[in-house]
Design a protein around this motif. Structure first.
Motif, PDB file in Angstrom:
ATOM      1  N   SER A  82       0.861  -1.475  -0.102  1.00  0.00           N
ATOM      2  CA  SER A  82       0.055   0.085   0.008  1.00  0.00           C
ATOM      3  C   SER A  82       0.901   1.268  -0.084  1.00  0.00           C
ATOM      4  N   ILE A  83       1.879   0.961   0.442  1.00  0.00           N
ATOM      5  CA  ILE A  83       2.885   2.166   0.400  1.00  0.00           C
ATOM      6  C   ILE A  83       3.515   2.303  -1.154  1.00  0.00           C
ATOM      7  N   LYS A  84       3.416   3.243  -1.903  1.00  0.00           N
ATOM      8  CA  LYS A  84       3.618   3.447  -3.185  1.00  0.00           C
ATOM      9  C   LYS A  84       5.237   4.099  -3.391  1.00  0.00           C
ATOM     10  N   ALA A  85       5.625   4.729  -2.666  1.00  0.00           N
ATOM     11  CA  ALA A  85       7.081   5.504  -2.523  1.00  0.00           C
ATOM     12  C   ALA A  85       7.375   5.935  -1.044  1.00  0.00           C
ATOM     13  N   ILE A  86       8.530   6.086  -0.923  1.00  0.00           N
ATOM     14  CA  ILE A  86       9.204   6.387   0.318  1.00  0.00           C
ATOM     15  C   ILE A  86       9.949   7.768   0.114  1.00  0.00           C
ATOM     16  N   ILE A  87       9.801   8.848   1.042  1.00  0.00           N
ATOM     17  CA  ILE A  87      10.621   9.929   1.259  1.00  0.00           C
ATOM     18  C   ILE A  87      11.329   9.869   2.549  1.00  0.00           C
ATOM     19  N   LEU A  88      12.826  10.093   2.317  1.00  0.00           N
ATOM     20  CA  LEU A  88      13.567  10.398   3.542  1.00  0.00           C
ATOM     21  C   LEU A  88      13.458  11.839   3.936  1.00  0.00           C
ATOM     22  N   HIS A  89      12.714  12.345   5.034  1.00  0.00           N
ATOM     23  CA  HIS A  89      12.686  13.640   5.278  1.00  0.00           C
ATOM     24  C   HIS A  89      13.796  13.904   6.297  1.00  0.00           C
ATOM     25  N   ILE A  90      15.076  14.607   5.808  1.00  0.00           N
ATOM     26  CA  ILE A  90      16.407  14.751   6.321  1.00  0.00           C
ATOM     27  C   ILE A  90      16.459  15.983   6.926  1.00  0.00           C
ATOM     28  N   ASP A  91      16.875  15.953   8.179  1.00  0.00           N
ATOM     29  CA  ASP A  91      17.248  17.362   8.880  1.00  0.00           C
ATOM     30  C   ASP A  91      18.565  16.722   9.907  1.00  0.00           C
ATOM     31  N   SER A  92      19.611  16.537   9.278  1.00  0.00           N
ATOM     32  CA  SER A  92      20.638  15.960  10.023  1.00  0.00           C
ATOM     33  C   SER A  92      22.151  16.374   9.761  1.00  0.00           C
ATOM     34  N   PRO A  93      22.890  16.456  10.728  1.00  0.00           N
ATOM     35  CA  PRO A  93      24.325  16.761  10.168  1.00  0.00           C
ATOM     36  C   PRO A  93      25.124  15.519   9.801  1.00  0.00           C
ATOM     37  N   ILE A 118      12.622   5.999  -3.918  1.00  0.00           N
ATOM     38  CA  ILE A 118      12.771   6.328  -2.661  1.00  0.00           C
ATOM     39  C   ILE A 118      13.362   7.759  -3.074  1.00  0.00           C
ATOM     40  N   VAL A 119      12.866   8.988  -2.591  1.00  0.00           N
ATOM     41  CA  VAL A 119      13.470  10.371  -2.661  1.00  0.00           C
ATOM     42  C   VAL A 119      13.939  10.718  -1.372  1.00  0.00           C
ATOM     43  N   ALA A 120      14.769  11.910  -1.385  1.00  0.00           N
ATOM     44  CA  ALA A 120      15.197  12.586  -0.231  1.00  0.00           C
ATOM     45  C   ALA A 120      14.549  13.913  -0.301  1.00  0.00           C
ATOM     46  N   SER A 121      14.257  14.298   0.748  1.00  0.00           N
ATOM     47  CA  SER A 121      13.971  15.746   1.027  1.00  0.00           C
ATOM     48  C   SER A 121      14.741  16.348   2.137  1.00  0.00           C
ATOM     49  N   ILE A 122      15.571  17.460   1.919  1.00  0.00           N
ATOM     50  CA  ILE A 122      16.461  17.963   2.803  1.00  0.00           C
ATOM     51  C   ILE A 122      15.786  19.229   3.456  1.00  0.00           C
ATOM     52  N   GLU A 123      15.761  19.277   4.562  1.00  0.00           N
ATOM     53  CA  GLU A 123      14.950  20.581   5.350  1.00  0.00           C
ATOM     54  C   GLU A 123      16.048  21.352   5.652  1.00  0.00           C
ATOM     55  N   SER A 124      16.511  21.586   6.910  1.00  0.00           N
ATOM     56  CA  SER A 124      17.553  22.679   7.194  1.00  0.00           C
ATOM     57  C   SER A 124      18.992  22.155   6.800  1.00  0.00           C
ATOM     58  N   VAL A 125      19.166  20.924   7.138  1.00  0.00           N
ATOM     59  CA  VAL A 125      20.549  20.330   6.993  1.00  0.00           C
ATOM     60  C   VAL A 125      20.401  18.854   6.440  1.00  0.00           C
ATOM     61  N   ILE A 140      17.092  13.952  -5.130  1.00  0.00           N
ATOM     62  CA  ILE A 140      17.282  14.627  -3.844  1.00  0.00           C
ATOM     63  C   ILE A 140      16.653  16.076  -4.135  1.00  0.00           C
ATOM     64  N   TYR A 141      15.804  16.422  -3.041  1.00  0.00           N
ATOM     65  CA  TYR A 141      15.329  17.764  -3.257  1.00  0.00           C
ATOM     66  C   TYR A 141      15.658  18.593  -1.952  1.00  0.00           C
ATOM     67  N   ALA A 142      15.990  19.865  -2.092  1.00  0.00           N
ATOM     68  CA  ALA A 142      16.508  20.650  -0.945  1.00  0.00           C
ATOM     69  C   ALA A 142      15.669  22.054  -1.011  1.00  0.00           C
ATOM     70  N   ASN A 143      15.804  23.059  -0.037  1.00  0.00           N
ATOM     71  CA  ASN A 143      15.224  24.108  -0.118  1.00  0.00           C
ATOM     72  C   ASN A 143      16.563  24.918  -0.735  1.00  0.00           C
ATOM     73  N   ARG A 144      16.251  26.175  -0.950  1.00  0.00           N
ATOM     74  CA  ARG A 144      17.454  27.150  -1.416  1.00  0.00           C
ATOM     75  C   ARG A 144      18.397  27.239  -0.370  1.00  0.00           C
ATOM     76  N   ALA A 145      17.927  27.478   1.003  1.00  0.00           N
ATOM     77  CA  ALA A 145      18.978  27.613   1.908  1.00  0.00           C
ATOM     78  C   ALA A 145      19.297  26.508   2.796  1.00  0.00           C
ATOM     79  N   SER A 146      18.975  25.446   2.342  1.00  0.00           N
ATOM     80  CA  SER A 146      19.313  24.033   3.078  1.00  0.00           C
ATOM     81  C   SER A 146      20.994  24.092   3.093  1.00  0.00           C
ATOM     82  N   ILE A 147      21.553  23.189   4.087  1.00  0.00           N
ATOM     83  CA  ILE A 147      22.923  23.080   3.997  1.00  0.00           C
ATOM     84  C   ILE A 147      23.244  21.454   3.561  1.00  0.00           C
ATOM     85  N   VAL A 148      24.094  21.598   2.661  1.00  0.00           N
ATOM     86  CA  VAL A 148      24.247  20.308   1.770  1.00  0.00           C
ATOM     87  C   VAL A 148      25.663  19.947   1.699  1.00  0.00           C
TER      88      VAL A 148
END
Length: 307
Positions: A82-93, A118-125, A140-148
């Protein structure tokens, strides 16, 4: 009181203060456990009421020290139709080298064997070990000000040899093997030990570069110039091909849902996290009162970690 007695007195004052701080931490921990025992509030089980399917979201936040929980969550989502895709919601150093690598390997395995996006969404870090994990995803998705970024390795420990000398205490080591106690916190490294440790760090760095290259469908030679340990903003990381798109978590969610054929508002499913109860705290005193083996583990650490 002579000078030696003064030093010994101050040493035991330090020890006593540390024990008192530990006692306070235990009291706070027990109070926290009691509060959370009284308030339940777990999320629905996997796959409950999903209809056309849902998007599994796994939070990767804080310092990564253990791979067991995220790997277990990944496997459950991977096996749930029933899970069609997985997102890793990342906010970690980042965090432990081996733990980060283990999660990365599981992400790659699921994508290869289960064919589940499986995709990644980077929040702050999303740096160092956290970026290592993100590199294993399909996008991999990230905000413009995310630290990558921060593709590098660090080894560190606290040398308290001078404190022992000040307190007139001596460390006694009996060993077989010249490098057996390399990294002992009671003394400085010898030149041979320093070279030995540097070799370990360099080898892990090479593994990091090769795995990022494999995950990003690039060559190690392309990643090497970026593997200086530095970080970039999401905006800077995009033309460097360290990420694939600028976007928030919601942008990631909607794009991923569209990718797997879910129309409208996708249903987000998160793993059920078992909360620690007061009974857990009382029956697992090792979590609150670490034994000597836990203290030994903290002497030397190898990390994919951005500070």
């Amino acid at each position: 009181m002579n000078e030696q007695q003064k030093r010994s007195t101050w040493f035991w004052v330090l020890i006593g203060g540390s024990l008192f701080a530990l006692f306070l931490a235990v009291v706070v921990g027990l109070a926290y456990a009691i509060v959370h025992t009284a308030s339940g509030g777990q999320m629905p089980s996997l796959g409950a009421g999903l209809g056309a399917g849902g998007i599994g979201v796994i939070d990767v936040d804080g310092v990564i020290l253990n791979a067991e929980t995220p790997v277990d969550q990944l496997r459950k989502f991977a096996d749930d139709n029933s899970i069609k895709a997985i997102i890793l919601h990342i906010d970690s150093p980042g965090g432990g080298a081996a733990a980060s690598q283990e999660i990365y390997e599981e992400v790659r395995r699921i994508r290869s064997e289960k064919k589940k996006p499986i995709v990644a969404s980077i929040e702050s870090v999303g740096a160092s070990g956290a970026y290592y994990i993100a590199a294993g995803t399909g996008k991999i998705y990230a905000n413009r000000a995310s630290i990558v970024g921060s593709i590098g390795v660090i080894m560190e420990y606290t040398n308290y040899g001078d404190l022992l000398k000040w307190a007139k205490l001596k460390n006694v080591t009996i060993k077989a093997g010249e490098l057996k106690d390399a990294g002992s916190p009671t003394r400085d490294l010898t030149p041979k030990e320093a070279a030995y440790m540097q070799g370990l760090v360099d080898n892990m760095h090479t593994q990091f570069i090769e795995d990022v290259a494999a995950g990003r469908s690039q060559t190690a030679a392309q990643i090497q110039p970026l593997a200086t340990g530095q970080v970039w903003t999401g905006q800077q990381a995009l033309p460097l091909h360290l990420i694939d798109s600028i976007g928030s978590f919601r942008d990631t969610l909607l794009a991923t849902a569209k990718q797997v054929g879910i129309s409208g508002e996708p249903q987000v499913v998160k793993p059920v996290n078992k909360r620690k109860t007061l009974l857990d705290a009382l029956t697992s005193p090792g979590d609150l009162f670490p034994g000597p083996e836990k203290l030994l583990e903290r002497n030397v650490g190898f990390y994919f970690l951005w500070r």
